[in-house]
Design a protein around this motif. Structure first.
Motif, PDB file in Angstrom:
ATOM      1  N   LYS A 173      -9.120  -3.539  -0.346  1.00  0.00           N
ATOM      2  CA  LYS A 173     -10.398  -3.309  -1.010  1.00  0.00           C
ATOM      3  C   LYS A 173     -10.588  -1.826  -1.317  1.00  0.00           C
ATOM      4  N   SER A 174     -10.297  -0.957  -0.336  1.00  0.00           N
ATOM      5  CA  SER A 174     -10.439   0.478  -0.547  1.00  0.00           C
ATOM      6  C   SER A 174      -9.471   0.974  -1.608  1.00  0.00           C
TER       7      SER A 174
ATOM      8  N   GLN B   3      -7.831   3.896   5.392  1.00  0.00           N
ATOM      9  CA  GLN B   3      -8.461   3.564   4.111  1.00  0.00           C
ATOM     10  C   GLN B   3      -7.414   3.224   3.060  1.00  0.00           C
ATOM     11  N   ASN B   4      -6.243   3.841   3.170  1.00  0.00           N
ATOM     12  CA  ASN B   4      -5.221   3.653   2.145  1.00  0.00           C
ATOM     13  C   ASN B   4      -4.248   2.525   2.443  1.00  0.00           C
TER      14      ASN B   4
ATOM     15  N   TYR C 130       0.816  -1.221   0.000  1.00  0.00           N
ATOM     16  CA  TYR C 130       0.000   0.000   0.000  1.00  0.00           C
ATOM     17  C   TYR C 130       0.849   1.270   0.000  1.00  0.00           C
TER      18      TYR C 130
ATOM     19  N   ASP D  53      -5.969  -0.477   3.210  1.00  0.00           N
ATOM     20  CA  ASP D  53      -6.939  -1.564   3.028  1.00  0.00           C
ATOM     21  C   ASP D  53      -7.016  -1.925   1.541  1.00  0.00           C
TER      22      ASP D  53
ATOM     23  N   ASP E  66      -8.491   8.059   9.683  1.00  0.00           N
ATOM     24  CA  ASP E  66      -9.399   7.281   8.825  1.00  0.00           C
ATOM     25  C   ASP E  66      -8.901   7.267   7.378  1.00  0.00           C
ATOM     26  N   LYS E  67      -8.361   8.388   6.948  1.00  0.00           N
ATOM     27  CA  LYS E  67      -7.798   8.464   5.601  1.00  0.00           C
ATOM     28  C   LYS E  67      -6.625   7.497   5.468  1.00  0.00           C
TER      29      LYS E  67
ATOM     30  N   ASN F  42     -10.854   0.045  -5.014  1.00  0.00           N
ATOM     31  CA  ASN F  42     -12.030   0.851  -5.351  1.00  0.00           C
ATOM     32  C   ASN F  42     -11.674   2.308  -5.626  1.00  0.00           C
ATOM     33  N   ASN F  43     -10.577   2.773  -5.010  1.00  0.00           N
ATOM     34  CA  ASN F  43     -10.168   4.164  -5.199  1.00  0.00           C
ATOM     35  C   ASN F  43      -9.369   4.375  -6.489  1.00  0.00           C
TER      36      ASN F  43
ATOM     37  N   ASN G  46     -10.447  -0.530 -10.699  1.00  0.00           N
ATOM     38  CA  ASN G  46     -11.766  -0.117 -10.239  1.00  0.00           C
ATOM     39  C   ASN G  46     -12.842  -0.932 -10.953  1.00  0.00           C
TER      40      ASN G  46
END
Length: 428
Positions: A375-376, A370-371, A306, A373, A366-367, A379-380, A388
């Protein structure tokens, strides 16, 4: 006469009694045909060299095999789609240099190999367009004073037009390359994924389990299940590369020499047979194998995959330049490795920035979460062709459009068997 020709056409080669004194196969068949239909046989090869008959046969043979290969590639692409769509939520780490790169899905990863196959359909279509032009009635090299209707002959043989230049019609060395190019391209794609699957099937990776039908056991080690089908495909890809280079070489001789056709008549149809077999075999491997979702998902976040997304997030959140955030994340990863920890934290980012004397504003936890994960992250992903889900759906539409384009062309030709396209029309 037509009836006798049809009868003779059904006589198998091994049923004929060849006489070396008469000469080669062509002359022997001519003599045997004379025995069937009498002196009329002497008119059949009027205005043409034996090379014309061989070239016509070769093109008809290649035309049939290319259309067969198109069908097999379409089937393989369809199988890929089915497998891909069943792994929309199977996350994994992508690879560069066989090292973990960025999180992706197995669906997006496997589509990597579908895209060149769709381009191969276009290449096969082009090869079919070339090979489906008639060389008949060329008079060997520079035409004939005989009133030979070349367009009529092309129609009888079911060709879609002519190879116009009569000398070119007898040699056309580029036609060999046009046919072999998609052959090699297809085999290169199969070879690359076969190689990866062999690695994935190892205990060290454990990403895929091959079916018994496409594997074989070791004779001496009963615990082993070897991916023999993939090894065959990999070996055949390398073998056909050698054939391709040989055909290129034999086509580089002075024009008007038989070298190129001597080998092309045999090697090209055989190469088409081999690639058809390999596409069919790989289809079985793909559809009968089982992917280890648990292992793939676990690997999606391993190896700090990531890191790129953390960099992108920092750029958007802090307005720092890419090189600066790259240094921050890189140092943070190095610290984790040195400390024998496998997961990056926001504190690691702050510490690295402080050591580099780079001012870093407070980051939303939270940001950050999310980065990291998978899955996120998937999707991003933005833009055409990305992992995507919406981008992937568009790619499926484009893939199927490419299929319809090639299949539609083949269907429009309404290709018939040799007997239907020649003897039936001639009888009329």
């Amino acid at each position: 006469m037509v009836t006798k020709l049809v009868e003779f056409h059904h006589v198998k080669l091994e049923q004929l009694d060849f006489d070396p004194y008469i000469g080669d196969v062509y002359n022997n068949r001519d003599e045997i045909l004379k025995q069937h239909i009498g002196d009329l046989a002497g008119y059949i090869h009027i205005g043409r060299a034996r090379r014309e008959a061989s070239t016509i046969s070769w093109q008809l043979c290649c035309r049939e095999k290319i259309t067969g290969l198109i069908k097999q590639v379409v089937n393989l692409i369809s199988s890929f789609e089915t497998v891909c769509k069943s792994h929309k939520s199977t996350y994994m780490s992508d690879f560069t240099y066989l090292q973990h790169a960025q999180p992706t899905t197995l669906e997006h990863y496997l589509l990597t190999f579908v895209m060149p196959l769709t381009r191969d359909l276009e290449r096969l279509k082009t090869a079919l367009q070339f090979v489906n032009k008639s060389p008949a009635g060329s008079g060997s090299v520079n035409g004939s004073q005989l009133n030979i209707d070349r367009e009529y002959l092309a129609d009888l043989l079911g060709f879609d037009g002519l190879v116009e230049h009569t000398r070119d019609a007898m040699w056309a060395p580029d036609m060999v390359l046009d046919i072999m190019t998609p052959v090699i391209s297809i085999m290169t794609t199969l070879d690359r994924l076969s190689e990866e699957f062999i690695i994935w099937g190892s205990k060290e990776f454990d990403y895929i389990d091959f079916s018994d039908q496409t594997s074989r056991t070791s004779v001496i080690m009963p615990q082993k299940k070897n991916p023999y089908g993939l090894a065959y495909i990999r070996g055949q890809a390398r073998s056909l590369t050698g054939v391709f280079m040989s055909l290129i070489s034999t086509n580089q001789t002075i024009s008007g020499q038989p070298d190129n056709r001597i080998f092309a008549y045999y090697e090209v149809p055989r190469a088409l047979d081999y690639v058809i077999t390999c596409v069919d075999l790989f289809n079985d491997v793909l559809t009968q194998s089982t992917f280890n979702k648990k292992q793939l998902n676990a690997a999606a976040g391993e190896g700090f995959t990531y890191s790129t997304d953390i960099c992108d997030m920092l750029i958007m959140e802090t307005n720092l330049d890419n090189r600066s955030v790259h240094k921050i994340v890189g140092l943070a990863v190095r610290q984790c490795i040195d400390n024998h920890t496998s997961e990056l934290t926001l504190d690691d980012i702050y510490q690295a920035a402080q050591k580099l004397d780079i001012s870093l504003p407070k980051i939303n936890p939270d940001k950050f979460a999310q980065n990291i994960d998978p899955k996120s992250i998937v999707n991003n992903r933005q833009g055409i062709g990305s992992a995507n889900p919406e981008a992937i759906q568009t790619m499926y539409i484009n893939i199927n459009s490419a299929i319809q384009n090639t299949v539609g062309y083949v269907d429009s030709l309404q290709l018939e068997s040799f007997e239907q396209s020649f003897f039936t029309k001639l009888a009329k």
